[in-house]
Design an enzyme around this catalytic site. Sequence first.
Site, PDB file in Angstrom:
ATOM      1  N   GLY A 266      66.641  32.276  57.768  1.00  0.00           N
ATOM      2  CA  GLY A 266      66.267  31.605  56.526  1.00  0.00           C
ATOM      3  C   GLY A 266      67.272  31.911  55.438  1.00  0.00           C
ATOM      4  CB  THR A 268      71.349  34.898  51.552  1.00  0.00           C
ATOM      5  OG1 THR A 268      72.175  34.374  52.599  1.00  0.00           O
ATOM      6  CG2 THR A 268      71.907  36.254  51.120  1.00  0.00           C
ATOM      7  CB  ALA A 269      67.033  34.917  48.172  1.00  0.00           C
ATOM      8  CB  THR A 270      63.737  35.002  52.250  1.00  0.00           C
ATOM      9  OG1 THR A 270      63.308  34.129  51.208  1.00  0.00           O
ATOM     10  CG2 THR A 270      62.525  35.487  53.014  1.00  0.00           C
ATOM     11  N   GLY A 271      66.119  37.006  53.231  1.00  0.00           N
ATOM     12  CA  GLY A 271      66.641  37.983  54.193  1.00  0.00           C
ATOM     13  C   GLY A 271      66.843  39.355  53.560  1.00  0.00           C
ATOM     14  CD  GLU A 289      71.372  31.842  61.545  1.00  0.00           C
ATOM     15  OE1 GLU A 289      72.040  31.660  60.488  1.00  0.00           O
ATOM     16  OE2 GLU A 289      70.700  30.965  62.088  1.00  0.00           O
ATOM     17  CB  CYS A 323      72.171  28.163  58.599  1.00  0.00           C
ATOM     18  SG  CYS A 323      72.241  28.176  60.385  1.00  0.00           S
TER      19      CYS A 323
HETATM   20  P1  NAI Z   1      63.064  30.989  53.015  1.00  0.00           P
HETATM   21  O1  NAI Z   1      64.141  31.871  53.508  1.00  0.00           O
HETATM   22  O2  NAI Z   1      62.249  31.524  51.900  1.00  0.00           O
HETATM   23  O3  NAI Z   1      62.085  30.594  54.215  1.00  0.00           O
HETATM   24  C1  NAI Z   1      62.353  30.834  55.584  1.00  0.00           C
HETATM   25  C2  NAI Z   1      61.163  31.514  56.221  1.00  0.00           C
HETATM   26  O4  NAI Z   1      60.918  32.735  55.534  1.00  0.00           O
HETATM   27  C3  NAI Z   1      59.865  30.709  56.138  1.00  0.00           C
HETATM   28  O5  NAI Z   1      59.120  30.902  57.325  1.00  0.00           O
HETATM   29  C4  NAI Z   1      59.161  31.354  54.966  1.00  0.00           C
HETATM   30  O6  NAI Z   1      57.765  31.217  55.022  1.00  0.00           O
HETATM   31  C5  NAI Z   1      59.558  32.812  55.141  1.00  0.00           C
HETATM   32  N1  NAI Z   1      59.440  33.622  53.927  1.00  0.00           N
HETATM   33  C6  NAI Z   1      59.544  33.211  52.638  1.00  0.00           C
HETATM   34  N2  NAI Z   1      59.349  34.250  51.795  1.00  0.00           N
HETATM   35  C7  NAI Z   1      59.123  35.337  52.565  1.00  0.00           C
HETATM   36  C8  NAI Z   1      58.853  36.719  52.286  1.00  0.00           C
HETATM   37  N3  NAI Z   1      58.746  37.161  51.028  1.00  0.00           N
HETATM   38  N4  NAI Z   1      58.677  37.569  53.313  1.00  0.00           N
HETATM   39  C9  NAI Z   1      58.774  37.132  54.582  1.00  0.00           C
HETATM   40  N5  NAI Z   1      59.006  35.841  54.915  1.00  0.00           N
HETATM   41  C10 NAI Z   1      59.183  34.955  53.918  1.00  0.00           C
HETATM   42  O7  NAI Z   1      63.728  29.607  52.620  1.00  0.00           O
HETATM   43  P2  NAI Z   1      63.089  28.328  51.900  1.00  0.00           P
HETATM   44  O8  NAI Z   1      62.477  28.720  50.603  1.00  0.00           O
HETATM   45  O9  NAI Z   1      62.247  27.600  52.847  1.00  0.00           O
HETATM   46  O10 NAI Z   1      64.401  27.478  51.624  1.00  0.00           O
HETATM   47  C11 NAI Z   1      65.250  27.806  50.537  1.00  0.00           C
HETATM   48  C12 NAI Z   1      66.683  27.697  50.944  1.00  0.00           C
HETATM   49  O11 NAI Z   1      66.991  28.650  51.946  1.00  0.00           O
HETATM   50  C13 NAI Z   1      67.096  26.375  51.552  1.00  0.00           C
HETATM   51  O12 NAI Z   1      67.315  25.398  50.595  1.00  0.00           O
HETATM   52  C14 NAI Z   1      68.345  26.777  52.283  1.00  0.00           C
HETATM   53  O13 NAI Z   1      69.415  26.846  51.387  1.00  0.00           O
HETATM   54  C15 NAI Z   1      68.021  28.167  52.785  1.00  0.00           C
HETATM   55  N6  NAI Z   1      67.558  28.154  54.189  1.00  0.00           N
HETATM   56  C16 NAI Z   1      68.429  28.553  55.166  1.00  0.00           C
HETATM   57  C17 NAI Z   1      68.050  28.467  56.493  1.00  0.00           C
HETATM   58  C18 NAI Z   1      68.971  28.869  57.575  1.00  0.00           C
HETATM   59  O14 NAI Z   1      68.885  28.350  58.661  1.00  0.00           O
HETATM   60  N7  NAI Z   1      69.835  29.840  57.360  1.00  0.00           N
HETATM   61  C19 NAI Z   1      66.744  27.952  56.901  1.00  0.00           C
HETATM   62  C20 NAI Z   1      65.869  27.639  55.797  1.00  0.00           C
HETATM   63  C21 NAI Z   1      66.299  27.730  54.503  1.00  0.00           C
END
Ligand code: NAI
Length: 517
Positions: A266, A268-271, A289, A323
Amino acid sequence: MITSTISKRLSSQSFVFTRQLSTKLPLSVTINLPNGSSYQQPTGLFIGNKFVPSRQGKTFEVINPSTEEEITHIYEGREDDVNHAVDIAEQTFKSGVWSKVDPIIRTNAINKFAQLIEDHAETVAAIESLDNGKALFAARGDVVLAVNYLRSVAGWADKVDGRVIDSGSSHFSYTKREAIGVVGQIIPWNFPLLMWAWKVGPALATGNTVVLKTAEATPLSALYVSQFAEEAGIPAGALNIVSGFGKIVGEAIATHPRIKKVAFTGSTATGRHILKAAAESNLKKVTLELGGKSPNIVFNDADIAKTVQNIIVGIYFNSGEVCCAGSRLYVQEGIYEELLEAFKVAAEGVKVGDPFAEGTFQGAQTSQNQIDKILQYVKIGKEEGARVVTGGERIGDKGFFIKPTIFADVEESFRIVKEEIFGPVITISKFSTVDEIIEKANNTNYGLAAGIHTTSLNTAIDVSNKIEAGTVWINTYNDFHHQVPFGGFKESGIGRELGTEALDNYTQVKSVRIKLD
Ligand code: NAI
Ligand code: MG
């Protein structure tokens, strides 16, 4: 700073999707597919090989991004459901019915799992297009990649071995690789089924048990395929799916004291947040990732027609929600004008619209959050002074569709060049020398992927050696194979998926020394 305030603001809006159903939701609902067929969609959490309601009985709405209409509601897990899933997963792990069996049993079960998914491939692909908005051809491709990957890791299950180490005649020393235990997995919405397979496959092959959270925007395909686990021979409790929101279920997984490893794909911020949560709870092992802003570089000697196709695949495939999307295009000055013209024509020829319509290449963006974020970046790009070569607007007023967009006349300092947009938006600029392009390509905190287009082997190898990225594609783009590892340099991640590297992430090394008399 990569993490924009926009994405922070938008992610906090995800709760608007939550809505409580007043009547009790059945554990399976009939869903009509646009291709005229219908299927039964499980709605429960998948725990112990059964679909069950969430403990608090809450549900949330699942949206079809092509129509903005509701597909169904499904059960929403909370912290108590995660605890319950971890209890069951831990019991199964400790019982040894999966972790300690002859690994050929895992090989056979995962192979059968792959077969059952393949037997339902057309339904699975349709579910994916319905829920995510991606073009049906891309969803079909995801099913093939997911099935191939499961078969590949199934074949590795009985080939995980250690070493005998010469430590002198006084001892016999060897290593073995053991499963880690209950692993938590958190996946995104851009490749819901494929990310399920990339996560679940290596974890199960090596004998771990799993508690996985799907993304709130795209929970359907993982629930649908998980129903085949029991028939495949995966024991109850080895694979558990808790649908729900990041801030609740994701947080509960990342902080859980009895989850021994967490794997995340997902932003980078959440990672970064998950890494901290893992450190502060029980120092669980972490693989990440994350995002990217990958350079796609074209040299004067490149084949223009082939390169344009690769650029199109690099940025408009999967509606740009990739990504590793090749979102920064750099073209050497000798062919800049010619390439830009050919690329503009090709971008305007990309068929955008109904994912189920014949010939659609680019479907809908997956969510309201995402289309809002992309349109916001388009606005920022215009304000920064970039020139819209083509696109730059939404299509229609129903469904999350955006025109394939090209921004020219950009500067390295522009936000649209620095920040991940995650949509069908590319920036293009000129370069003259190798030194200049290496400097620009690496001028980012990300390091996920890069593309190089040239007919010179020397240039290809020289530039690929100098690029800071986990994957370099030469004369191709977004081109995956299940045996070729994938992951990020710098802030694009920790660890690798696919290949034998993925299996290493799900095992730990035990060293044994026997003192000889
Ligand atoms: P996100 O990283 O927040 O969401 C991805 C997963 O993480 C989802 O299952 C979400 O429910 C989970 N998540 C969210 N907050 C969490 C937390 N505090 N603790 C544990 N898990 C959590 O990304 P989001 O908000 O859906 O998308 C925002 C941006 O992130 C996108 O616009 C894109 O730029 C990027 N992104 C990158 C991805 C990749 O494949 N590297 C995939 C999805 C988003
Ligand atoms: Mg959806």
